[in-house]
Write an enzyme that holds these catalytic residues in place. Structure first.
Site, mmCIF file in Angstrom:
data_model
loop_
_atom_site.group_PDB
_atom_site.id
_atom_site.type_symbol
_atom_site.label_atom_id
_atom_site.label_comp_id
_atom_site.label_asym_id
_atom_site.label_seq_id
_atom_site.Cartn_x
_atom_site.Cartn_y
_atom_site.Cartn_z
ATOM 1 N N GLY A 150 0.921 -1.235 -0.163
ATOM 2 C CA GLY A 150 -0.141 0.084 -0.071
ATOM 3 C C GLY A 150 0.975 1.221 -0.007
ATOM 4 O O GLY A 150 0.275 2.346 0.142
ATOM 5 N N TYR A 154 5.658 5.574 -1.103
ATOM 6 C CA TYR A 154 6.498 6.143 0.170
ATOM 7 C C TYR A 154 7.455 5.104 0.621
ATOM 8 O O TYR A 154 8.507 5.722 0.736
ATOM 9 C CB TYR A 154 5.418 5.982 1.297
ATOM 10 C CG TYR A 154 5.680 6.431 2.647
ATOM 11 C CD1 TYR A 154 5.613 7.592 2.702
ATOM 12 C CD2 TYR A 154 6.028 5.674 3.638
ATOM 13 C CE1 TYR A 154 5.757 8.236 4.338
ATOM 14 C CE2 TYR A 154 6.356 6.266 4.767
ATOM 15 C CZ TYR A 154 6.468 7.259 5.234
ATOM 16 O OH TYR A 154 6.602 7.682 6.484
ATOM 17 N N GLY A 185 9.229 3.845 13.236
ATOM 18 C CA GLY A 185 8.383 2.958 13.114
ATOM 19 C C GLY A 185 7.044 3.770 13.200
ATOM 20 O O GLY A 185 6.769 4.732 12.712
HETATM 21 N N1 CAA Z 1 0.215 -7.367 2.377
HETATM 22 C C1 CAA Z 1 -0.340 -7.876 1.583
HETATM 23 N N2 CAA Z 1 -1.626 -7.895 1.069
HETATM 24 C C2 CAA Z 1 -2.256 -6.774 1.705
HETATM 25 C C3 CAA Z 1 -1.650 -6.060 2.967
HETATM 26 C C4 CAA Z 1 -0.382 -6.434 3.219
HETATM 27 N N3 CAA Z 1 0.152 -5.910 4.313
HETATM 28 N N4 CAA Z 1 -2.857 -5.553 3.656
HETATM 29 C C5 CAA Z 1 -3.743 -5.549 2.693
HETATM 30 N N5 CAA Z 1 -3.548 -6.532 1.703
HETATM 31 C C6 CAA Z 1 -4.399 -6.946 0.449
HETATM 32 C C7 CAA Z 1 -5.966 -7.291 1.042
HETATM 33 O O1 CAA Z 1 -5.899 -8.801 1.709
HETATM 34 C C8 CAA Z 1 -6.593 -7.291 -0.109
HETATM 35 O O2 CAA Z 1 -6.742 -8.403 -0.826
HETATM 36 P P1 CAA Z 1 -7.985 -8.895 -1.805
HETATM 37 O O3 CAA Z 1 -8.480 -7.768 -2.419
HETATM 38 O O4 CAA Z 1 -7.427 -10.167 -2.472
HETATM 39 O O5 CAA Z 1 -9.001 -9.241 -0.388
HETATM 40 C C9 CAA Z 1 -6.065 -6.167 -0.646
HETATM 41 O O6 CAA Z 1 -4.764 -6.162 -0.392
HETATM 42 C C10 CAA Z 1 -6.725 -4.669 -0.601
HETATM 43 O O7 CAA Z 1 -6.543 -4.382 0.786
HETATM 44 P P2 CAA Z 1 -7.667 -3.225 1.541
HETATM 45 O O8 CAA Z 1 -8.875 -3.796 1.773
HETATM 46 O O9 CAA Z 1 -6.744 -2.805 2.607
HETATM 47 O O10 CAA Z 1 -7.335 -2.141 0.225
HETATM 48 P P3 CAA Z 1 -7.855 -0.518 0.347
HETATM 49 O O11 CAA Z 1 -7.649 -0.315 -0.940
HETATM 50 O O12 CAA Z 1 -9.295 -0.580 1.015
HETATM 51 O O13 CAA Z 1 -6.840 -0.012 1.257
HETATM 52 C C11 CAA Z 1 -4.745 0.736 1.845
HETATM 53 C C12 CAA Z 1 -5.465 0.235 0.714
HETATM 54 C C13 CAA Z 1 -5.011 2.269 2.098
HETATM 55 C C14 CAA Z 1 -3.254 0.751 1.302
HETATM 56 C C15 CAA Z 1 -4.565 0.146 3.245
HETATM 57 O O14 CAA Z 1 -4.462 -1.293 3.176
HETATM 58 C C16 CAA Z 1 -3.880 0.358 4.292
HETATM 59 O O15 CAA Z 1 -4.108 1.775 4.676
HETATM 60 N N6 CAA Z 1 -2.840 -0.332 4.729
HETATM 61 C C17 CAA Z 1 -1.784 0.324 5.438
HETATM 62 C C18 CAA Z 1 -0.733 0.892 4.665
HETATM 63 C C19 CAA Z 1 0.384 1.474 6.218
HETATM 64 O O16 CAA Z 1 0.705 0.796 6.864
HETATM 65 N N7 CAA Z 1 0.793 2.597 5.888
HETATM 66 C C20 CAA Z 1 1.645 3.613 6.947
HETATM 67 C C21 CAA Z 1 1.120 4.956 6.929
HETATM 68 S S1 CAA Z 1 1.812 5.645 8.367
HETATM 69 C C22 CAA Z 1 3.441 5.896 7.627
HETATM 70 O O17 CAA Z 1 3.728 5.981 6.687
HETATM 71 C C23 CAA Z 1 4.610 6.498 8.777
HETATM 72 C C24 CAA Z 1 5.580 5.453 8.858
HETATM 73 O O18 CAA Z 1 6.631 5.872 8.368
HETATM 74 C C25 CAA Z 1 5.502 4.190 9.498
#
Ligand code: CAA
Length: 247
Positions: A150, A154, A185
C-alpha cells in the site's frame, strides 16, 4: 552562539517534538512548513510554543520547489544566522495498493518526501562545508527498510534516502559535515492515526513494544545525531520502531 537548526515539517507531529527537543538542547530551532497551511494553524502553533517559553520562528515554503527552498533558506540565514543543522522531516503519505495508485499519488509523494531532501540540502550544504561543520538528518521510515504493502510510493522515497545519505556522507565527512537518517516505526502522529482503524489495530498488534512510539522518542534521536560530539557517525541509520524491524 546557538547553532541554527532548521526542521522541515516543523509544525507537524514529529517536527514539533524535534523543535522542542533541539531548543531544549540549546539549539536555535526554526520550523519550516508548508506554505499551504492555514494561517490559524500556524498562529496556534506559535502561541502553543510561546506558552512553553519557546520563541520559535516559522517559515513557510514549498519543499517540492527548489526556488521556494532557496528563498526560504536565504531569508532564514539573513534573519537568524547560518543554518548548521538541517532535519529533512517533511513527508506525506498517499497510500494505495499499486494497482489503484494514480500518477498523482506517486508524484506528490516522490516530490514531497525525496525532491525536498535535495531542494533543502542543496541550499545549506556549501555553507556547512565552508564552515567545516554541519549536521544533516533525513527522516526515513521502517517502511523504507522493509517495504509496506500500500506504500510503493512512500517506501521508494524512504529507501531513496538511504542511498542519498550513504553517497553524500562520503563526500563531506572530511569537512565536518555528517549525513544520517532515522527510521521511525509507527508513531502516535496524525499520519499514523489516519490509517483505517481495523488496519491500524493489526499494525499495533504486530509491534513487539505493543504500542505506537512517542514523537519525543524520535526527537531525542535527532538531538543525539546532531550533537557536537556526533561527528564520527555518518551515513548511518538509526531505527526507532519498538522492535518492529531490524537492519
Ligand atoms: N500485505 C499484503 N496484502 C495486503 C496487505 C499486506 N500488508 N494489506 C492488505 N492486503 C491485501 C488485502 O488482503 C486485500 O486483498 P484482496 O483484495 O485479495 O482481498 C487487498 O490487499 C486490498 O486491501 P485493503 O482492503 O486494505 O485495500 P484498500 O484499497 O481498502 O486500502 C490501503 C489500501 C489504504 C493501502 C490500506 O490497506 C492501508 O491503509 N494499509 C496500511 C498501509 C500503511 O501501513 N501505511 C502506513 C502509514 S503511516 C506511515 O507511513 C508512517 C511510517 O513511516 C510508518
Amino acid at each position: 552562539m546557538s547553532r541554527v537548526a532548521v526542521v522541515t515539517g516543523g509544525v507537524g507531529g514529529l517536527g514539533t517534538a524535534m523543535v522542542q527537543a533541539l531548543a531544549a538542547a540549546g539549539r536555535r530551532a526554526v520550523a519550516v512548513d508548508y506554505n499551504g497551511l492555514k494561517p490559524e494553524v500556524v498562529d496556534k502553533w506559535k502561541a502553543d510554543r510561546k506558552a512553553e517559553g519557546l520563541d520559535t520562528p516559522v517559515y513557510l515554503a514549498d519543499v517540492t520547489n527548489f526556488e521556494s527552498c532557496a528563498e526560504t533558506c536565504k531569508k532564514i540565514e539573513a534573519e537568524i544566522g547560518p543554518i548548521e543543522i538541517l532535519v529533512n522531516n517533511a513527508g506525506i503519505t498517499r497510500d494505495a495498493m499499486f494497482h489503484k495508485m494514480s500518477p498523482e499519488q506517486w508524484d506528490q509523494v516522490i516530490k514531497t518526501n525525496l525532491y525536498s531532501v535535495f531542494n533543502m540540502t542543496k541550499q545549506v550544504y556549501e555553507g556547512m562545508v565552508a564552515r567545516n561543520w554541519g549536521r544533516i538528518v533525513n527522516i526515513s521510515s521502517v517502511n523504507g527498510l522493509r517495504g509496506q504493502a500500500g506504500q510503493s510510493n512512500y517506501s521508494a522515497t524512504k529507501a531513496g534516502i538511504y542511498g542519498f545519505n550513504k553517497a553524500l556522507a562520503q563526500e563531506c565527512v572530511k569537512k565536518g559535515v555528517t549525513v544520517n537518517s532515522i527510521s521511525p516505526g509507527y508513531m502516535g502522529t496524525e499520519m499514523v492515526r489516519a490509517i483505517r482503524e481495523d488496519v491500524l489495530q493489526k499494525v499495533i498488534a504486530g509491534i513487539p513494544a505493543a504500542r505506537l512510539g512517542e514523537p519525543s522518542e524520535i526527537a531525542r534521536t535527532v538531538v543525539f545525531l546532531t550533537d557536537e560530539e556526533a561527528g564520527y557517525i555518518t551515513g548511518e541509520d538509526i531505527t526507532v520502531n519498538g522492535g518492529l524491524y531490524y537492519h
